[in-house]
Motif scaffolding. Structure first.
Motif, short mmCIF file in Angstrom:
data_model
loop_
_atom_site.label_atom_id
_atom_site.label_comp_id
_atom_site.label_asym_id
_atom_site.label_seq_id
_atom_site.Cartn_x
_atom_site.Cartn_y
_atom_site.Cartn_z
N ARG A 1 18.27 -49.44 29.22
CA ARG A 1 19.19 -48.29 29.31
C ARG A 1 18.71 -47.04 28.59
O ARG A 1 19.54 -46.23 28.17
CB ARG A 1 20.60 -48.66 28.79
CG ARG A 1 21.11 -50.03 29.16
CD ARG A 1 21.01 -50.38 30.58
NE ARG A 1 22.01 -49.77 31.46
CZ ARG A 1 22.02 -49.92 32.78
NH1 ARG A 1 21.10 -50.64 33.37
NH2 ARG A 1 22.93 -49.34 33.50
N ARG B 1 29.74 -41.45 38.93
CA ARG B 1 30.68 -41.60 37.83
C ARG B 1 29.95 -41.85 36.52
O ARG B 1 30.33 -41.36 35.46
CB ARG B 1 31.63 -42.77 38.14
CG ARG B 1 32.68 -43.07 37.10
CD ARG B 1 33.68 -44.10 37.63
NE ARG B 1 33.02 -45.32 38.10
CZ ARG B 1 32.68 -46.33 37.30
NH1 ARG B 1 32.92 -46.28 36.01
NH2 ARG B 1 32.09 -47.40 37.81
N VAL B 2 28.91 -42.65 36.59
CA VAL B 2 28.17 -42.99 35.37
C VAL B 2 26.72 -42.53 35.50
O VAL B 2 26.27 -42.16 36.59
CB VAL B 2 28.20 -44.51 35.11
CG1 VAL B 2 29.60 -44.95 34.73
CG2 VAL B 2 27.71 -45.27 36.31
N GLY C 1 30.28 -46.48 28.18
CA GLY C 1 30.86 -46.11 29.47
C GLY C 1 29.84 -45.47 30.39
O GLY C 1 29.87 -45.65 31.59
N ASP C 2 28.89 -44.73 29.80
CA ASP C 2 27.90 -44.03 30.61
C ASP C 2 26.72 -44.89 30.99
O ASP C 2 26.12 -44.72 32.03
CB ASP C 2 27.37 -42.81 29.83
CG ASP C 2 28.17 -41.56 30.14
OD1 ASP C 2 28.87 -41.56 31.16
OD2 ASP C 2 28.09 -40.59 29.37
N SER D 1 26.28 -48.55 30.56
CA SER D 1 26.32 -49.99 30.78
C SER D 1 25.87 -50.35 32.18
O SER D 1 25.99 -49.57 33.11
CB SER D 1 27.73 -50.53 30.56
OG SER D 1 27.96 -50.73 29.19
N GLY E 1 30.40 -52.93 35.51
CA GLY E 1 31.71 -52.34 35.36
C GLY E 1 32.43 -52.84 34.12
O GLY E 1 33.18 -52.10 33.48
N GLN F 1 31.14 -50.90 31.31
CA GLN F 1 31.54 -49.50 31.43
C GLN F 1 32.98 -49.30 31.01
O GLN F 1 33.35 -48.26 30.46
CB GLN F 1 31.34 -49.02 32.88
CG GLN F 1 29.87 -48.82 33.24
CD GLN F 1 29.66 -48.80 34.75
OE1 GLN F 1 30.60 -48.66 35.51
NE2 GLN F 1 28.41 -48.93 35.16
N TRP G 1 37.25 -48.55 26.96
CA TRP G 1 38.36 -47.66 27.30
C TRP G 1 39.56 -47.84 26.38
O TRP G 1 40.19 -46.88 25.95
CB TRP G 1 38.81 -47.88 28.75
CG TRP G 1 37.83 -47.35 29.76
CD1 TRP G 1 36.67 -46.69 29.49
CD2 TRP G 1 37.93 -47.46 31.18
NE1 TRP G 1 36.03 -46.37 30.66
CE2 TRP G 1 36.77 -46.83 31.71
CE3 TRP G 1 38.85 -48.02 32.05
CZ2 TRP G 1 36.54 -46.75 33.08
CZ3 TRP G 1 38.62 -47.94 33.41
CH2 TRP G 1 37.47 -47.31 33.92
#
Lengths: 296, 66
Positions: free
Chosen positions: A48, A58-59, B28-29, B31, B34, B37, B41
């Motif tokens: 990553r 979205r990401v 969140g950005d 990972s 889902g 991500q 939250w």
């Protein structure tokens, strides 16, 4: 090959269908950090740090594996990208021994990563595994990038001696029931060492020299030659320090090896320095018609 | 988790809260799935909707506002 258009950092550019975003970034010499990526291994998306921002997504997306599409708008140095990369690097700095991870430390400097931000928690510290004559495994340095597993498996060696076992923080590289290497299917090709980005896997010579503080990369010269063993003729790169071979690899660009070697090519170099050889390396001798004379 | 323990114990500093937010943002950005991500939250929205001075647990334990 079909050409498509896309934008990188607001610059129009073209790419071929099938290429990854990273392929294009590398061609354009946009420096992108990578740890788990290797051009000869299938991307696993584990580390990553190569993440980039893709408009409409979205990401963030991993540039090493996301293939280019027409009309993509990619940003490689936005605050969001830098922050995500920095967080990942800081988490790694806080959990592993980075003393042999030159790339990671370079990225840390570039993204101003603060090693203390997440410090003080659990780490990967554990005893060194020193159970064979050829290489040493120091998993306190392991970032679980999966490269060794891939090189041992279907991307190069097809030996399948190691895999990732465990979940979450307990995930680790395992020989299967944690048996010593000698009892595993390992064939000691050392291809895992060649791809390890953090120095968790190192040849015994390098390990001993690092322990003795005599490993000086800056003083080493590199000589490319051909492996003297079998007829395949693999390209070898010898790392020489004080006139002794201290490490062997193969260039990534070599069409024969694609950087991978076997146990003989990678570890079978000690004979070069044997005192029982007729021709000593330190005093090379050349045969002449009048017999053998010392080379000058 | 170690930071959260500090929050619950009332020993969290404002730097800890910043770290939590940054970590949540990064997860969140970046990972891979889902689950990763979305995993942060709850913490991020708790911090958003119950900022430190108003958070009874933290206020009671005397944490510094960020």
């Amino acid at each position: 090959m079909t050409s498509i258009s896309l934008k990188i950092n607001d610059q129009d550019t073209t790419a071929q269908i099938g290429e990854t975003i990273l392929d294009v970034l590398r061609r354009q010499q946009i420096e992108t950090p990578t740890l788990c990526w290797n051009e000869h291994l299938t991307p696993v998306n584990a580390c990553r740090v190569c993440m980039v921002e893709l408009k409409g997504s979205r990401v963030l997306v991993p540039s090493c594996s996301r293939r280019v599409e027409a009309g993509m708008e990619i940003y490689t140095e936005t605050a969001r990208v830098r922050e995500a990369r920095r967080t990942v690097i800081e988490l790694l700095l806080s959990t592993i021994d980075t003393s042999a991870a030159a790339d990671l430390l370079r990225f840390a400097a570039r993204y101003q990563a603060d090693p203390d931000r997440f410090a003080g928690g659990a780490t990967m510290a554990q005893p060194v595994r020193d159970d064979n004559l050829l290489y040493v495994r120091d998993y306190a340095k392991c970032i679980l990038c999966y490269k060794c597993v891939e090189a041992c498996g279907t991307d190069a060696q097809f030996t399948f001696a190691i895999a990732v076992a465990g979940r979450g923080f307990k995930a680790h590289i395992d020989t299967g029931f944690d048996v010593p290497l000698a009892e595993s299917p390992c064939v000691y090709c050392g291809n895992c060492i060649a791809v390890c980005p953090t120095g968790a896997l190192v040849g015994r010579t390098e390990w001993q020299m690092r322990q003795a503080n005599t490993w000086h990369e800056a003083e080493q010269t590199q000589t490319d030659t051909t492996c003297p063993y079998c007829g395949v003729g693999c390209e070898l790169r010898l790392y020489v320090q004080e006139n002794r071979i201290v490490k062997v690899s193969s260039p990534s660009s070599s069409p024969v090896t694609r950087s991978f070697l076997c146990v003989k090519g990678r570890f079978g170099y000690e004979y070069v320095h044997s005192k029982r050889r007729k021709y000593q390396v330190d005093t090379p001798a050349v045969p002449t018609t009048a017999g053998t004379s010392e080379a000058t | 988790v170690e930071i959260l323990h500090r929050v619950v114990a009332g020993r969290a500093s404002s730097a800890d809260i910043e770290r939590l937010k940054m970590l949540g943002q990064g997860m969140g950005d970046a990972s891979i799935c889902g689950l990763g991500q979305a995993a942060a939250w709850q913490v991020l929205s708790a911090l958003e909707h119950f900022p430190l001075p108003a958070n009874p647990q933290l206020a009671r334990n005397g944490a510094q506002p960020s």
